[in-house]
Design a protein around this motif. Structure first.
Motif, PDB file in Angstrom:
ATOM      1  N   ILE A  11     -68.589 106.489   0.061  1.00 10.38           N
ATOM      2  CA  ILE A  11     -68.016 106.755  -1.261  1.00 10.38           C
ATOM      3  C   ILE A  11     -66.514 106.952  -1.145  1.00 10.38           C
ATOM      4  CG2 ILE A  11     -68.002 108.314  -3.245  1.00 10.38           C
ATOM      5  CD1 ILE A  11     -70.931 108.865  -2.776  1.00 10.38           C
ATOM      6  N   ARG A  12     -66.091 107.659  -0.090  1.00  9.63           N
ATOM      7  CA  ARG A  12     -64.657 107.850   0.126  1.00  9.63           C
ATOM      8  C   ARG A  12     -63.943 106.504   0.291  1.00  9.63           C
ATOM      9  NH1 ARG A  12     -62.734 112.694   2.013  1.00  9.63           N
ATOM     10  NH2 ARG A  12     -64.221 114.395   2.003  1.00  9.63           N
ATOM     11  N   ALA A  13     -64.601 105.601   1.018  1.00 14.34           N
ATOM     12  CA  ALA A  13     -63.978 104.310   1.307  1.00 14.34           C
ATOM     13  C   ALA A  13     -63.938 103.412   0.072  1.00 14.34           C
ATOM     14  CB  ALA A  13     -64.724 103.613   2.440  1.00 14.34           C
ATOM     15  N   GLU A  14     -65.002 103.416  -0.726  1.00 13.59           N
ATOM     16  CA  GLU A  14     -65.104 102.471  -1.834  1.00 13.59           C
ATOM     17  C   GLU A  14     -64.597 103.022  -3.158  1.00 13.59           C
ATOM     18  OE1 GLU A  14     -68.790 100.494  -2.378  1.00 13.59           O
ATOM     19  OE2 GLU A  14     -69.058 100.000  -0.256  1.00 13.59           O
ATOM     20  N   VAL A  15     -64.794 104.340  -3.376  1.00 11.00           N
ATOM     21  CA  VAL A  15     -64.477 104.927  -4.681  1.00 11.00           C
ATOM     22  C   VAL A  15     -63.317 105.902  -4.586  1.00 11.00           C
ATOM     23  CG1 VAL A  15     -65.401 106.180  -6.659  1.00 11.00           C
ATOM     24  CG2 VAL A  15     -66.909 104.690  -5.320  1.00 11.00           C
ATOM     25  N   GLY A  16     -63.294 106.677  -3.509  1.00  9.93           N
ATOM     26  CA  GLY A  16     -62.240 107.659  -3.343  1.00  9.93           C
ATOM     27  C   GLY A  16     -62.789 109.060  -3.229  1.00  9.93           C
ATOM     28  N   SER A  17     -61.924 110.024  -3.498  1.00  9.72           N
ATOM     29  CA  SER A  17     -62.335 111.421  -3.386  1.00  9.72           C
ATOM     30  C   SER A  17     -61.437 112.281  -4.244  1.00  9.72           C
ATOM     31  CB  SER A  17     -62.260 111.885  -1.926  1.00  9.72           C
ATOM     32  OG  SER A  17     -60.935 111.810  -1.436  1.00  9.72           O
ATOM     33  N   LYS A  18     -61.884 113.506  -4.451  1.00 13.91           N
ATOM     34  CA  LYS A  18     -61.092 114.507  -5.157  1.00 13.91           C
ATOM     35  C   LYS A  18     -60.694 115.591  -4.169  1.00 13.91           C
ATOM     36  CE  LYS A  18     -63.217 114.222  -9.785  1.00 13.91           C
ATOM     37  NZ  LYS A  18     -64.023 114.990 -10.766  1.00 13.91           N
ATOM     38  N   SER A  19     -59.412 115.910  -4.153  1.00 10.21           N
ATOM     39  CA  SER A  19     -58.911 117.001  -3.334  1.00 10.21           C
ATOM     40  C   SER A  19     -58.283 118.049  -4.240  1.00 10.21           C
ATOM     41  CB  SER A  19     -57.857 116.507  -2.343  1.00 10.21           C
ATOM     42  OG  SER A  19     -58.431 115.694  -1.351  1.00 10.21           O
ATOM     43  N   VAL A  20     -58.614 119.301  -3.980  1.00  3.20           N
ATOM     44  CA  VAL A  20     -58.019 120.379  -4.760  1.00  3.20           C
ATOM     45  C   VAL A  20     -57.575 121.500  -3.833  1.00  3.20           C
ATOM     46  CG1 VAL A  20     -59.353 119.913  -6.846  1.00  3.20           C
ATOM     47  CG2 VAL A  20     -60.246 121.539  -5.164  1.00  3.20           C
ATOM     48  N   SER A  21     -56.508 122.166  -4.213  1.00  3.03           N
ATOM     49  CA  SER A  21     -56.116 123.433  -3.618  1.00  3.03           C
ATOM     50  C   SER A  21     -56.363 124.516  -4.657  1.00  3.03           C
ATOM     51  CB  SER A  21     -54.639 123.432  -3.219  1.00  3.03           C
ATOM     52  OG  SER A  21     -54.413 122.594  -2.107  1.00  3.03           O
ATOM     53  N   LEU A  22     -56.949 125.615  -4.222  1.00  2.00           N
ATOM     54  CA  LEU A  22     -57.300 126.682  -5.152  1.00  2.00           C
ATOM     55  C   LEU A  22     -56.098 127.616  -5.297  1.00  2.00           C
ATOM     56  CD1 LEU A  22     -60.944 127.388  -3.912  1.00  2.00           C
ATOM     57  CD2 LEU A  22     -60.075 125.558  -5.373  1.00  2.00           C
ATOM     58  N   GLY A  23     -55.238 127.297  -6.258  1.00  2.00           N
ATOM     59  CA  GLY A  23     -53.938 127.943  -6.374  1.00  2.00           C
ATOM     60  C   GLY A  23     -53.994 129.437  -6.571  1.00  2.00           C
ATOM     61  N   ASN A  24     -54.853 129.918  -7.466  1.00  2.00           N
ATOM     62  CA  ASN A  24     -54.871 131.358  -7.721  1.00  2.00           C
ATOM     63  C   ASN A  24     -55.517 132.126  -6.575  1.00  2.00           C
ATOM     64  OD1 ASN A  24     -57.364 130.226  -8.434  1.00  2.00           O
ATOM     65  ND2 ASN A  24     -57.769 131.729 -10.037  1.00  2.00           N
ATOM     66  N   ILE A  25     -56.385 131.472  -5.803  1.00  2.00           N
ATOM     67  CA  ILE A  25     -56.950 132.121  -4.618  1.00  2.00           C
ATOM     68  C   ILE A  25     -55.869 132.277  -3.555  1.00  2.00           C
ATOM     69  CG2 ILE A  25     -58.603 131.860  -2.728  1.00  2.00           C
ATOM     70  CD1 ILE A  25     -59.924 132.611  -5.355  1.00  2.00           C
TER      71      ILE A  25
END
Length: 676
Positions: A393-407
């Motif tokens: 899925i990472r290769a064909e569609v991609g991914s979501k990356s987040v940083s938890l700012g308030n944490i």
């Protein structure tokens, strides 16, 4: 995968596809600033409890607030699943201990009662009787006779194995990653039934074939593997199956969330997640992940289900977790530059050409503010997450990356620990950390999640890493993503992109902190004589120890003794940058080729054994500091006001104490009275 923040010496270690280190580690030697909001709740044993705010809540519409509320309720509804996954007796033990805590009317000033109270809080924090990070069974500092007395005086029943296991040596490790043993048989985690072995698991899943080999299903992710009359069978987590009572409650809230979705893509993804919970079908899980990854519009997002595999010694089974997120638009826009330039980072990495992705697709990066967490994400939380975990899925569609700012903000503002001056080598290192340390940490988290986990590709025909690299898959992936971040932190491209004003000094601060943590300060989490077993701790040590050894001939990193104390001083940052690049190339080769012998040699040589003299010294030097080495959080409470059955307002309240929240959760989200 996630980047777990364990309030320790370095906010800079990161996350596996990213799951839990649940993965970045907080460096307790960091400089922190106190704000008006009281982030501190309490401290006990080796734990500090914090609280966090939800910036931007009042800017959301009522419909958006409802979506957040329903998603947090869905997450909490599955809370007890994590407890049972961690250990088969956890719920019985928790219920008994809580009943004692609420009903005991005897003397609460004794050392024995204080020890009981501390033990219960440690159990709450770890979602069970095994330490949330070391995986060792928690040791009560009260006697079995005292517990029997408390049980009798409160008319509480806890007997047989659930009572005995609190005090004996049985089920000593939740997850046993030691070399040369039967990891499944020696792990107490409740993913496998009695008498199931490593060989059973490996052979069982060898027989499983995906309809499309190019898109392998995540076999084992949402089930327990048991033996019935000598035959291996999966007990699937689904409505009507294992954990069905809690899953039905999760589905109820997810359906309400779907009704207030911000857009069609988000609503369609929620619909697929609901279908997955109802059926347990792994193809539906993949369909959901594809839809969820593509649903990037809107102010609200979430993580929900059986996801990270760190708690499975063989990396098949997912732990239940949820995180509900509100977009931080200002910070997301500032950091979007990383995802926009993902292909540049891939093209200019040290990877072999065959291991580079020719087209890095669909990497989205956002800074978000957490509105609620549950399961494996709470009370100990990640600071960054990159999903989905499936390589195809990472290769064909991609991914979501987040940083938890308030944490991250809460960690940084919870009060200075004062450790920095004790462990830095000189004033230059101290000043670099003060001026650039927090920025370096934020960028390492972002690079780890956005570029690191999205980087590289498997060779044609090579299986998933859980199959090829087995019990070393998680630590290899986390180290690989860390190395991507480390390599690019010392690169003028960051200044060209407007992310830093002085790339060299930011990189130097990052390198100082990483080596200091990997070779010394993270050792305060271990008892003297222990091996390193947790995947993220291992990766920080094997990365640091490898570059230390390979750079000895050029004195790249110098082990210094000054006034009887040990320090690791970096003499050549340029050469260290090259060494990080060399190791990155090798770790990607190992992953791409599925080279088990090489990953075993790398981890066992550099990541497991500890220099006992240095360890003893670190523990002794650390005794002067009272701040706990681990931190976690209570969640803000979303309170819904209704009129005529309709929600008209949702407000935020902060829990006053840790026990208040834990008891409230047990009373109001107890959907697994009997699971065995």
């Amino acid at each position: 995968m996630k980047l777990k923040f364990v309030l320790l010496f370095m906010v800079a270690a990161l996350v596996l596809s990213c799951g839990n280190d649940k993965t970045a580690t907080k460096d307790e030697t960091k400089i922190e600033a106190q704000q008006d909001f009281d982030y501190n709740v309490e401290q006990f044993a080796d734990i500090k409890i914090l609280r966090y705010q939800i910036p931007g809540w009042d800017k959301l519409s009522l419909k958006e607030q409802k979506l957040v509320y329903y998603l947090t309720q869905a997450g909490l509804s599955g809370r007890d699943i994590m407890w049972d996954q961690n250990y088969r007796h956890n719920l019985k033990i928790r219920n008994a201990l809580e009943n004692v805590y609420k009903n005991y009317n005897g003397d609460k000033t004794t050392e024995a009662w204080n020890a009981f109270e501390t033990y219960l809080k440690r159990v709450w924090f770890s979602n069970g009787i095994h330490h949330h990070y070391s995986n060792d069974k928690l040791k009560p500092e009260f006697s079995s006779d005292y517990l029997k007395q408390l049980l009798a005086e409160t008319n509480t029943t806890l007997e047989g194995e659930p009572f005995d296991v609190i005090f004996n040596d049985k089920d000593a490790k939740k997850v046993n990653q030691a070399k040369g043993v039967d990891n499944v048989a020696l792990s107490a985690v409740n993913f496998y039934g009695p008498n199931v072995t490593n060989a059973d698991v490996i052979n069982f899943y060898k027989q499983k074939k995906s309809p499309n080999p190019e898109k392998p299903l995540s076999f084992g992710l949402n089930s327990q593997l048991v033996k019935e009359n000598g035959e291996l069978k999966e007990r699937v987590y689904k409505s009507g199956g294992l954990y069905g009572e809690a899953i039905d409650e999760i589905v109820k809230w997810l359906e309400l969330a779907k009704g207030v979705a911000e857009n069609k893509a988000q609503g369609d993804a929620l619909g697929l997640l609901i279908e997955y919970y109802k059926t347990g079908d792994l193809q539906t899980w993949d369909d959901y992940n594809v839809a969820w990854t593509a649903a990037t519009e809107g102010n609200i997002d979430y993580i929900n289900s059986f996801i990270e595999v760190y708690n499975d010694p063989l990396g098949y089974r997912g732990s239940y977790e949820t995180i509900v997120q509100i977009n931080d638009f200002d910070m997301s826009q500032k950091m979007k530059v990383l995802s926009d330039n993902a292909q540049w980072f891939e093209d200019n990495s040290t990877l072999m050409d065959a291991h580079k992705k020719k087209n890095v697709v669909g990497v989205t990066y956002k800074v978000v503010n957490v509105a609620g967490e549950a399961g494996d994400a709470s009370p100990s939380t990640p600071i960054g997450v990159n999903l989905p975990n499936a390589n195809w899925i990472r290769a064909e569609v991609g991914s979501k990356s987040v940083s938890l700012g308030n944490i991250i903000n809460a960690y940084n503002n919870a009060g200075s620990t004062g450790r920095l001056k004790e462990f830095v080598h000189d004033e230059e290192e101290y000043e670099l950390e003060k001026q650039y340390g927090q920025l370096a940490d934020k960028l390492h988290t972002a690079l780890h999640e956005v570029i690191g986990h999205a980087s590289g590709q498997l060779n044609p025909g090579v299986g998933e890493t859980k199959e090829t690299l087995k019990n070393y898959a998680s630590t290899l992936e986390e180290g690989r993503a860390d190395l991507v971040g480390l390599y690019y932190l010392y690169n003028p491209k960051l200044q060209e992109l407007g992310l830093v004003d002085d790339w060299k000094k930011v990189g130097m601060a990052a390198y100082d902190g990483y080596i200091r943590n990997g070779l010394m300060t993270q050792l305060i989490r271990l008892n003297l004589g222990d091996d390193v077993e947790e995947a993220h701790m291992r990766n920080r040590q094997w990365v640091s120890a490898w570059v230390f050894e390979k750079g000895k001939k050029d004195n790249v990193i110098e082990k210094v003794t000054k006034d009887g104390k040990t320090y690791f001083n970096i003499n050549d940052y340029d050469k260290l940058h090259e060494l990080f690049g060399e190791l990155l190339r090798e770790t990607q080769r190992i992953k791409s080729e599925g080279d088990y012998a090489a990953v075993e040699a790398l981890v066992e040589t550099y990541g497991v054994k500890v220099d006992q003299d240095v360890h003893a010294e670190v523990l002794e030097r650390n005794k002067q500091f009272t701040s706990a080495p681990y931190s976690g959080f209570v969640n803000p409470v979303l309170v819904a006001k209704t009129e005529n059955g309709e929600i008209t307002k949702i407000s935020i309240e902060q829990p006053k104490t840790f026990e208040e929240q834990m008891l409230n959760y047990s009373e109001n989200y107890n959907y697994l009275p009997e699971v065995n």
